[in-house]
Design an enzyme around this catalytic site. Sequence first.
Site, mmCIF file in Angstrom:
data_model
loop_
_atom_site.group_PDB
_atom_site.id
_atom_site.type_symbol
_atom_site.label_atom_id
_atom_site.label_comp_id
_atom_site.label_asym_id
_atom_site.label_seq_id
_atom_site.Cartn_x
_atom_site.Cartn_y
_atom_site.Cartn_z
ATOM 1 N N GLU A 166 0.880 -1.181 0.000
ATOM 2 C CA GLU A 166 0.000 0.000 0.000
ATOM 3 C C GLU A 166 0.908 1.218 0.000
ATOM 4 O O GLU A 166 1.661 1.430 0.961
ATOM 5 C CB GLU A 166 -0.860 0.046 1.270
ATOM 6 C CG GLU A 166 -1.993 -0.925 1.316
ATOM 7 C CD GLU A 166 -3.031 -0.680 0.240
ATOM 8 O OE1 GLU A 166 -3.065 0.425 -0.334
ATOM 9 O OE2 GLU A 166 -3.787 -1.617 -0.035
ATOM 10 N N CYS A 184 -2.056 8.792 3.175
ATOM 11 C CA CYS A 184 -1.922 8.337 1.777
ATOM 12 C C CYS A 184 -3.122 8.824 0.992
ATOM 13 O O CYS A 184 -3.062 8.985 -0.220
ATOM 14 C CB CYS A 184 -1.892 6.822 1.686
ATOM 15 S SG CYS A 184 -0.802 6.081 2.847
HETATM 16 C C1 UN1 Z 1 -3.584 6.059 5.036
HETATM 17 O O1 UN1 Z 1 -3.490 7.258 4.860
HETATM 18 O O2 UN1 Z 1 -2.649 5.299 4.733
HETATM 19 O O3 UN1 Z 1 -9.333 6.923 4.811
HETATM 20 C C2 UN1 Z 1 -4.748 5.417 5.658
HETATM 21 C C3 UN1 Z 1 -8.539 7.423 5.608
HETATM 22 C C4 UN1 Z 1 -8.157 6.635 6.843
HETATM 23 C C5 UN1 Z 1 -7.059 5.673 6.518
HETATM 24 C C6 UN1 Z 1 -5.918 6.306 5.780
HETATM 25 N N1 UN1 Z 1 -9.302 5.942 7.354
HETATM 26 O O4 UN1 Z 1 -8.049 8.513 5.434
#
Ligand code: UN1
Length: 492
Positions: free
Chosen positions: A249, A283
């Site tokens: 990921e 992310c």
């Molecule tokens: C991430 O940024 O790797 O949807 C995870 C979201 C969070 C998870 C993010 N529930 O922003």
Amino acid sequence: MSEEFGLFIGGKWESPAGAKRFVTRSPSTGEELGSFVAATAADATRAIETAHKAFESWRRTPAPKRGQILLRAAEVFKARKDELGSFVTKEMGKILPEGKGDVQEAIDFVEYMSAEGRRLLGETVPSELRNKYCFTLRQPKGVVAAITPWNFPVAIPNWKIAAALITGNTVVFKPATNTSRCAVELTRVYEEAGLPPGVLNLITGSGSVVGKELTTHPLVRAVSFTGGTDTGRGIYTEAAKALKYVHLEMGGKNPQIVMEDANLDLAVDGLLFGAYGSSGQRCTATSRLLLHKNVYDEFLARFLKRLAKFRVGDPLKEGTDMGPVSSADQEKKILEYIEIGKKEGAKLLYGGKKLTGGLYDKGFFIEPTLFEARHGMRITKEEIFGPVLSVIKISDFDEAVKVANDVEYGLSSSIYTRDVNRSFQAMERLEAGITYINAPTIGAEVQLPFGGIKNTGNGGREAGTVAIEEFTEIKTVFVDFSDRLQKAQIES
Ligand code: UN1
């Protein structure tokens, strides 16, 4: 002197004699949060072998029983939610409501996976022959390495650990160094929940030292990694030689499209949260605003008005909208990107500076930053992982989709429009693992698959029931109760 923490191997906390140590520090105050063992390759090997020894018994523990332990872990997480949330905030800098949200996401997922212990569904399908049953079983892979990032130091490790454990795998957990305290506390939760020794092992320390062992040791059957694309590519390449299953990921360059018919105030709210929540260090953070020309000036005027009231400061204090970025390295990289943006001719509409004076001098605070940019500039294509947003003017829906898709990543995406046809077209055409309609690019829920396409990942998904697939092998079983040799494909 910071409190000293050890490695967790075989159910015991150990501090190898003469071990090198490192500390973690709050990115807002510089306060030390603990001293941790810089694990060696030999420590990693020991953790892997220990996890392997524990595997036989754990895999044979009935899945509903494994689920009961996870449910207990969820209860401990709940009881410790505020405390753990404040560790998240102290160690990586996101504001306290988001720190607690990080823990809540872990609670949600651990609870959800505990119930999966009563499912772990397979398929039953008809045989082409009489007196024969065919079905599938899900079986664990073996020792799993969970290599996790600092931006969700409680939620993301749990996405991997809880899914791996419920399916009967044992785990070696290698967290990002700068959130080692969160990793220790998280491991303690499983210890308190009564997880048998060796089923979850923690090794703190740098990826460059222990990473090779985790990706090449023959007893590690799967590697689940969340983090930067370069590191992920390295892991994938190394692990491929040993034919290991790898789940990756990685980055995002997530767009929020705002069409001319959007509810502008709603889109402003969504953008503030999506772009600057966790200081843009998700992310899934919004890093591009694709704004329709007919509402361009009006939307920006409303957005800038809100930004002027945005409070950057102590992430533990109520009312703060954004804390620091997580480390000196992060700060340096983000400020470099701001310089790159200026050099390539993007116009700074807001922010752009490191904040100084008073509490700011102790930490890594950067203003929420907004550039007016042209698609194709580096700041519109590369992942910055900070509070830096680029707005790009678009003329119509087709152009919005084209620009949205013209990046190497494909994690999250969002469109604000009241046109139902366009919403569905966006769902179909946006190249991303996740599309939000009239909601920001962040905010995924654990009961749904999470992951991306293109250079964001390598095809798998976390969370949701697909998480089970990540950590299991399918066994196909044929039971012939005819008492004679039956020949598939040959007999009619
Ligand atoms: C991430 O940024 O790797 O949807 C995870 C979201 C969070 C998870 C993010 N529930 O922003």
